[in-house]
Design an enzyme around this catalytic site. Structure first.
Site, PDB file in Angstrom:
ATOM      1  N   LYS A  90       0.864  -1.182   0.000  1.00  0.00           N
ATOM      2  CA  LYS A  90       0.000   0.000   0.000  1.00  0.00           C
ATOM      3  C   LYS A  90       0.896   1.225   0.000  1.00  0.00           C
ATOM      4  O   LYS A  90       1.617   1.490   0.965  1.00  0.00           O
ATOM      5  CB  LYS A  90      -0.924   0.001   1.213  1.00  0.00           C
ATOM      6  CG  LYS A  90      -1.868   1.201   1.254  1.00  0.00           C
ATOM      7  CD  LYS A  90      -2.780   1.142   2.468  1.00  0.00           C
ATOM      8  CE  LYS A  90      -3.712   2.331   2.521  1.00  0.00           C
ATOM      9  NZ  LYS A  90      -4.602   2.290   3.711  1.00  0.00           N
ATOM     10  N   LYS A  97      -2.004  -1.579  -3.878  1.00  0.00           N
ATOM     11  CA  LYS A  97      -2.861  -0.398  -3.872  1.00  0.00           C
ATOM     12  C   LYS A  97      -1.982   0.849  -3.939  1.00  0.00           C
ATOM     13  O   LYS A  97      -1.048   0.966  -3.143  1.00  0.00           O
ATOM     14  CB  LYS A  97      -3.708  -0.378  -2.596  1.00  0.00           C
ATOM     15  CG  LYS A  97      -4.619   0.825  -2.463  1.00  0.00           C
ATOM     16  CD  LYS A  97      -5.357   0.811  -1.127  1.00  0.00           C
ATOM     17  CE  LYS A  97      -6.261   2.034  -1.018  1.00  0.00           C
ATOM     18  NZ  LYS A  97      -6.907   2.135   0.304  1.00  0.00           N
TER      19      LYS A  97
END
Length: 323
Positions: A194, A247
Protein backbone atom coordinates in the site's frame (compact mmCIF):
# COMPACT_ATOMS: atom_id res chain seq x y z
CA UNK A 1 9.19 -17.54 -51.18
CA UNK A 2 9.43 -14.75 -48.57
CA UNK A 3 5.90 -14.69 -47.08
CA UNK A 4 4.56 -11.68 -45.16
CA UNK A 5 3.60 -12.54 -41.59
CA UNK A 6 -0.04 -11.50 -41.06
CA UNK A 7 -1.04 -11.33 -37.38
CA UNK A 8 -3.95 -9.11 -38.48
CA UNK A 9 -5.79 -12.24 -39.60
CA UNK A 10 -6.69 -12.86 -35.95
CA UNK A 11 -8.00 -9.31 -35.59
CA UNK A 12 -10.25 -9.33 -38.65
CA UNK A 13 -13.56 -9.34 -36.76
CA UNK A 14 -14.98 -9.21 -33.25
CA UNK A 15 -15.71 -12.94 -33.02
CA UNK A 16 -12.16 -13.99 -33.86
CA UNK A 17 -10.70 -11.29 -31.60
CA UNK A 18 -12.74 -12.62 -28.69
CA UNK A 19 -11.80 -16.23 -29.48
CA UNK A 20 -8.09 -15.47 -29.11
CA UNK A 21 -8.34 -12.86 -26.36
CA UNK A 22 -5.65 -13.47 -23.75
CA UNK A 23 -7.23 -11.49 -20.91
CA UNK A 24 -10.85 -11.47 -19.81
CA UNK A 25 -12.46 -9.65 -16.93
CA UNK A 26 -15.24 -11.68 -15.38
CA UNK A 27 -17.80 -10.52 -12.86
CA UNK A 28 -16.48 -13.07 -10.39
CA UNK A 29 -13.18 -11.13 -10.33
CA UNK A 30 -14.79 -7.98 -8.86
CA UNK A 31 -15.25 -6.55 -5.37
CA UNK A 32 -17.42 -3.45 -4.89
CA UNK A 33 -16.44 -0.93 -2.16
CA UNK A 34 -19.21 0.71 -0.11
CA UNK A 35 -19.32 3.55 2.42
CA UNK A 36 -21.63 3.18 5.44
CA UNK A 37 -22.79 6.09 7.60
CA UNK A 38 -25.01 6.45 10.68
CA UNK A 39 -28.67 7.41 10.33
CA UNK A 40 -31.52 6.20 8.17
CA UNK A 41 -32.82 6.75 4.65
CA UNK A 42 -29.46 8.17 3.55
CA UNK A 43 -28.10 7.86 0.05
CA UNK A 44 -25.87 10.86 -0.61
CA UNK A 45 -23.57 11.14 -3.60
CA UNK A 46 -19.94 11.86 -2.77
CA UNK A 47 -18.93 15.07 -4.55
CA UNK A 48 -15.49 13.91 -5.65
CA UNK A 49 -16.71 10.43 -6.65
CA UNK A 50 -19.76 10.79 -8.92
CA UNK A 51 -21.89 7.66 -8.82
CA UNK A 52 -20.54 6.60 -5.43
CA UNK A 53 -22.63 7.19 -2.31
CA UNK A 54 -22.76 7.28 1.45
CA UNK A 55 -25.41 4.79 2.56
CA UNK A 56 -27.18 4.38 5.86
CA UNK A 57 -27.60 0.72 6.72
CA UNK A 58 -31.21 0.51 5.49
CA UNK A 59 -30.26 1.80 2.05
CA UNK A 60 -27.01 -0.16 2.11
CA UNK A 61 -29.04 -3.37 2.16
CA UNK A 62 -30.85 -2.31 -1.02
CA UNK A 63 -27.52 -1.57 -2.67
CA UNK A 64 -26.06 -4.92 -1.65
CA UNK A 65 -29.12 -6.71 -3.04
CA UNK A 66 -28.51 -4.97 -6.38
CA UNK A 67 -24.82 -5.88 -6.27
CA UNK A 68 -25.72 -9.51 -5.61
CA UNK A 69 -28.30 -9.53 -8.42
CA UNK A 70 -25.58 -8.38 -10.82
CA UNK A 71 -23.50 -11.40 -9.87
CA UNK A 72 -20.76 -9.44 -8.08
CA UNK A 73 -19.56 -11.85 -5.39
CA UNK A 74 -18.27 -9.50 -2.71
CA UNK A 75 -18.43 -6.05 -1.17
CA UNK A 76 -15.76 -4.20 0.81
CA UNK A 77 -17.11 -2.06 3.65
CA UNK A 78 -15.80 1.23 4.99
CA UNK A 79 -17.51 2.86 7.95
CA UNK A 80 -17.85 6.49 8.95
CA UNK A 81 -18.66 6.63 12.68
CA UNK A 82 -20.79 9.11 14.57
CA UNK A 83 -17.96 9.71 17.04
CA UNK A 84 -14.19 9.83 16.66
CA UNK A 85 -11.53 9.74 19.36
CA UNK A 86 -7.80 9.13 19.64
CA UNK A 87 -8.30 5.40 20.26
CA UNK A 88 -10.81 4.74 17.43
CA UNK A 89 -13.20 3.22 19.96
CA UNK A 90 -16.11 2.93 17.49
CA UNK A 91 -13.94 0.80 15.21
CA UNK A 92 -14.15 -2.15 17.59
CA UNK A 93 -17.47 -1.45 19.34
CA UNK A 94 -20.06 -4.24 19.16
CA UNK A 95 -22.61 -1.66 17.98
CA UNK A 96 -20.19 0.15 15.66
CA UNK A 97 -21.31 1.17 12.20
CA UNK A 98 -19.45 -1.67 10.45
CA UNK A 99 -20.46 -4.31 12.95
CA UNK A 100 -24.14 -3.41 12.57
CA UNK A 101 -23.82 -3.22 8.79
CA UNK A 102 -22.21 -6.65 8.57
CA UNK A 103 -24.92 -8.24 10.70
CA UNK A 104 -27.70 -6.72 8.62
CA UNK A 105 -26.10 -7.67 5.31
CA UNK A 106 -25.59 -11.26 6.40
CA UNK A 107 -29.24 -11.45 7.44
CA UNK A 108 -30.57 -9.97 4.21
CA UNK A 109 -28.07 -11.26 1.62
CA UNK A 110 -26.24 -14.13 3.34
CA UNK A 111 -24.64 -15.45 0.16
CA UNK A 112 -22.61 -12.32 -0.59
CA UNK A 113 -19.04 -12.22 0.69
CA UNK A 114 -18.51 -9.32 3.09
CA UNK A 115 -14.96 -8.00 3.28
CA UNK A 116 -14.24 -5.43 5.99
CA UNK A 117 -11.45 -2.89 5.98
CA UNK A 118 -9.48 -3.11 9.22
CA UNK A 119 -7.93 0.25 10.00
CA UNK A 120 -8.30 3.17 12.38
CA UNK A 121 -8.07 6.26 10.18
CA UNK A 122 -11.84 6.70 9.69
CA UNK A 123 -12.37 6.40 13.45
CA UNK A 124 -9.54 8.45 14.97
CA UNK A 125 -9.84 12.13 15.81
CA UNK A 126 -6.39 12.72 14.31
CA UNK A 127 -7.03 10.76 11.08
CA UNK A 128 -4.02 8.48 11.32
CA UNK A 129 -4.11 4.70 10.99
CA UNK A 130 -2.96 3.93 14.51
CA UNK A 131 -2.23 5.12 18.01
CA UNK A 132 -0.33 8.41 18.03
CA UNK A 133 2.26 9.35 20.62
CA UNK A 134 4.38 12.49 20.30
CA UNK A 135 3.03 12.98 16.76
CA UNK A 136 4.24 9.52 15.72
CA UNK A 137 2.12 6.47 14.91
CA UNK A 138 3.39 3.75 17.22
CA UNK A 139 3.48 0.28 15.73
CA UNK A 140 3.06 -2.40 18.39
CA UNK A 141 0.41 -0.66 20.47
CA UNK A 142 -1.59 -0.07 17.29
CA UNK A 143 -1.54 -3.81 16.57
CA UNK A 144 -3.37 -4.47 19.82
CA UNK A 145 -6.23 -2.29 18.56
CA UNK A 146 -6.19 -3.85 15.11
CA UNK A 147 -6.69 -7.24 16.74
CA UNK A 148 -9.72 -5.90 18.63
CA UNK A 149 -11.16 -4.45 15.40
CA UNK A 150 -10.58 -7.68 13.48
CA UNK A 151 -12.24 -9.84 16.12
CA UNK A 152 -15.23 -7.51 16.33
CA UNK A 153 -15.71 -7.76 12.56
CA UNK A 154 -15.58 -11.54 12.37
CA UNK A 155 -17.84 -11.88 15.41
CA UNK A 156 -20.37 -9.73 13.53
CA UNK A 157 -20.14 -12.08 10.53
CA UNK A 158 -17.44 -10.68 8.22
CA UNK A 159 -16.26 -13.32 5.74
CA UNK A 160 -12.84 -11.80 5.01
CA UNK A 161 -10.92 -9.11 6.87
CA UNK A 162 -8.59 -6.72 5.07
CA UNK A 163 -6.03 -4.93 7.28
CA UNK A 164 -5.00 -1.71 5.52
CA UNK A 165 -2.93 0.04 8.20
CA UNK A 166 0.57 -1.06 7.11
CA UNK A 167 1.88 -1.68 10.64
CA UNK A 168 4.78 -4.11 10.85
CA UNK A 169 3.80 -7.57 12.06
CA UNK A 170 0.07 -6.99 12.16
CA UNK A 171 -0.88 -9.88 9.84
CA UNK A 172 0.81 -12.46 12.07
CA UNK A 173 -0.71 -10.98 15.21
CA UNK A 174 -4.20 -10.85 13.72
CA UNK A 175 -3.89 -14.40 12.34
CA UNK A 176 -2.83 -15.70 15.73
CA UNK A 177 -5.74 -13.91 17.45
CA UNK A 178 -8.28 -15.17 14.92
CA UNK A 179 -7.07 -18.74 15.29
CA UNK A 180 -7.02 -18.54 19.08
CA UNK A 181 -10.64 -17.38 19.06
CA UNK A 182 -11.92 -20.11 16.76
CA UNK A 183 -11.82 -18.19 13.46
CA UNK A 184 -9.28 -20.39 11.72
CA UNK A 185 -11.34 -20.37 8.51
CA UNK A 186 -11.52 -16.57 8.16
CA UNK A 187 -9.20 -15.43 5.36
CA UNK A 188 -7.02 -12.33 5.59
CA UNK A 189 -6.69 -10.10 2.55
CA UNK A 190 -3.63 -8.05 3.39
CA UNK A 191 -2.99 -4.59 2.03
CA UNK A 192 0.62 -5.66 1.56
CA UNK A 193 1.95 -3.12 -0.93
CA UNK A 194 0.00 0.00 0.00
CA UNK A 195 1.71 3.10 -1.29
CA UNK A 196 1.66 6.62 0.15
CA UNK A 197 -0.25 7.78 -2.91
CA UNK A 198 -1.77 11.04 -4.09
CA UNK A 199 -4.59 8.99 -5.65
CA UNK A 200 -6.43 8.55 -2.32
CA UNK A 201 -7.79 12.09 -2.22
CA UNK A 202 -11.45 11.39 -3.08
CA UNK A 203 -11.52 8.42 -0.68
CA UNK A 204 -10.31 10.60 2.17
CA UNK A 205 -13.19 12.95 1.50
CA UNK A 206 -15.64 10.04 1.36
CA UNK A 207 -14.31 8.38 4.52
CA UNK A 208 -13.55 11.65 6.35
CA UNK A 209 -10.12 10.19 7.03
CA UNK A 210 -7.56 12.81 6.02
CA UNK A 211 -4.79 13.10 8.66
CA UNK A 212 -5.05 16.21 10.81
CA UNK A 213 -1.27 16.61 10.90
CA UNK A 214 1.64 15.33 8.84
CA UNK A 215 1.18 12.50 6.37
CA UNK A 216 1.30 8.70 6.24
CA UNK A 217 4.71 8.31 4.67
CA UNK A 218 6.23 6.77 7.79
CA UNK A 219 4.02 3.68 7.40
CA UNK A 220 2.72 3.59 3.82
CA UNK A 221 5.21 2.76 1.10
CA UNK A 222 7.41 5.08 -0.95
CA UNK A 223 6.08 5.21 -4.55
CA UNK A 224 9.67 4.97 -5.81
CA UNK A 225 10.21 1.47 -4.41
CA UNK A 226 9.37 -1.90 -5.94
CA UNK A 227 11.81 -4.32 -4.27
CA UNK A 228 10.45 -3.12 -0.93
CA UNK A 229 6.96 -4.11 -2.06
CA UNK A 230 8.11 -7.69 -2.62
CA UNK A 231 9.67 -7.75 0.84
CA UNK A 232 6.42 -6.49 2.39
CA UNK A 233 4.38 -9.06 0.47
CA UNK A 234 6.71 -11.89 1.46
CA UNK A 235 6.43 -10.93 5.13
CA UNK A 236 2.63 -10.85 4.99
CA UNK A 237 2.50 -14.26 3.32
CA UNK A 238 4.89 -15.67 5.91
CA UNK A 239 2.66 -14.27 8.66
CA UNK A 240 -0.49 -15.88 7.25
CA UNK A 241 -2.04 -13.66 4.58
CA UNK A 242 -4.33 -15.62 2.26
CA UNK A 243 -4.64 -12.89 -0.39
CA UNK A 244 -2.24 -9.99 -0.90
CA UNK A 245 -3.17 -6.61 -2.31
CA UNK A 246 -1.43 -3.90 -4.31
CA UNK A 247 -2.86 -0.40 -3.87
CA UNK A 248 -3.26 1.74 -5.99
CA UNK A 249 -3.50 -0.32 -9.16
CA UNK A 250 -2.90 1.65 -12.35
CA UNK A 251 0.29 3.51 -11.29
CA UNK A 252 1.65 0.22 -9.89
CA UNK A 253 0.98 -2.33 -12.63
CA UNK A 254 4.65 -3.31 -12.44
CA UNK A 255 4.19 -4.24 -8.78
CA UNK A 256 1.14 -6.36 -9.59
CA UNK A 257 3.14 -8.18 -12.26
CA UNK A 258 6.13 -8.74 -9.99
CA UNK A 259 3.88 -9.98 -7.20
CA UNK A 260 2.12 -12.43 -9.52
CA UNK A 261 5.40 -13.72 -10.92
CA UNK A 262 7.03 -14.04 -7.49
CA UNK A 263 4.34 -15.53 -5.25
CA UNK A 264 1.94 -18.43 -5.65
CA UNK A 265 -0.95 -16.65 -3.93
CA UNK A 266 -4.06 -14.75 -5.10
CA UNK A 267 -3.31 -11.11 -5.90
CA UNK A 268 -5.88 -8.34 -5.44
CA UNK A 269 -5.50 -4.86 -6.87
CA UNK A 270 -7.40 -1.82 -5.63
CA UNK A 271 -8.47 0.52 -8.42
CA UNK A 272 -8.62 3.45 -6.02
CA UNK A 273 -10.78 6.56 -5.76
CA UNK A 274 -8.43 8.86 -7.66
CA UNK A 275 -8.19 6.44 -10.56
CA UNK A 276 -11.99 6.18 -10.59
CA UNK A 277 -12.63 9.93 -10.37
CA UNK A 278 -10.15 10.80 -13.13
CA UNK A 279 -11.84 8.48 -15.59
CA UNK A 280 -15.33 9.55 -14.54
CA UNK A 281 -14.40 13.19 -15.12
CA UNK A 282 -12.78 12.45 -18.48
CA UNK A 283 -15.81 10.47 -19.68
CA UNK A 284 -18.24 13.10 -18.42
CA UNK A 285 -16.39 15.83 -20.30
CA UNK A 286 -16.18 13.81 -23.50
CA UNK A 287 -12.40 13.57 -23.41
CA UNK A 288 -12.64 9.76 -23.25
CA UNK A 289 -15.45 7.28 -23.80
CA UNK A 290 -16.63 4.42 -21.60
CA UNK A 291 -14.30 1.97 -23.29
CA UNK A 292 -11.43 3.64 -21.41
CA UNK A 293 -12.79 2.12 -18.21
CA UNK A 294 -12.68 -1.46 -19.48
CA UNK A 295 -9.28 -0.83 -21.05
CA UNK A 296 -7.93 0.38 -17.72
CA UNK A 297 -9.37 -2.53 -15.76
CA UNK A 298 -8.16 -5.00 -18.38
CA UNK A 299 -4.64 -3.66 -17.89
CA UNK A 300 -4.93 -4.47 -14.18
CA UNK A 301 -6.08 -8.01 -14.94
CA UNK A 302 -3.41 -8.43 -17.62
CA UNK A 303 -0.74 -7.33 -15.16
CA UNK A 304 -1.69 -10.32 -13.01
CA UNK A 305 -4.48 -9.34 -10.63
CA UNK A 306 -6.87 -12.16 -9.77
CA UNK A 307 -9.25 -9.80 -7.95
CA UNK A 308 -10.04 -6.19 -8.80
CA UNK A 309 -11.54 -3.93 -6.16
CA UNK A 310 -13.22 -1.12 -8.07
CA UNK A 311 -15.97 1.47 -7.83
CA UNK A 312 -16.72 0.58 -11.45
CA UNK A 313 -17.82 -2.95 -10.47
CA UNK A 314 -21.54 -2.39 -11.04
CA UNK A 315 -20.95 -0.70 -14.40
CA UNK A 316 -18.63 -3.48 -15.51
CA UNK A 317 -21.09 -6.18 -14.45
CA UNK A 318 -23.85 -4.51 -16.47
CA UNK A 319 -21.62 -4.17 -19.53
CA UNK A 320 -20.50 -7.79 -19.34
CA UNK A 321 -24.04 -9.14 -19.04
CA UNK A 322 -25.25 -7.10 -22.02
CA UNK A 323 -22.46 -8.12 -24.38
Amino acid sequence: MNLIKRPRRLRINKTIREMVSETTIEIKNLIYPLFVVPGSNIKEEIDSMPGVYHFSIDNLINEVREVDALGIPAVLLFGIPSHKDEFASEAYADDGIIQRAVREIKKAVPQIIVVTDVCMCEYTSHGHCGIVKNNYVVNDETIDYLIKISLSHVKAGADIIAPSDMMDGRIGAIRQALDANGYTNTPIMAYSAKYASAFYGPFREAAESAPKFGDRKSYQMDPANSDEALREIALDIEEGADIIMVKPALPYLDIIRRAKDSFNIPVAAYNVSGEYSMLKAAVKNGWLDDSSIMESLTSIKRAGADIIITYFAKDVAKWITTL
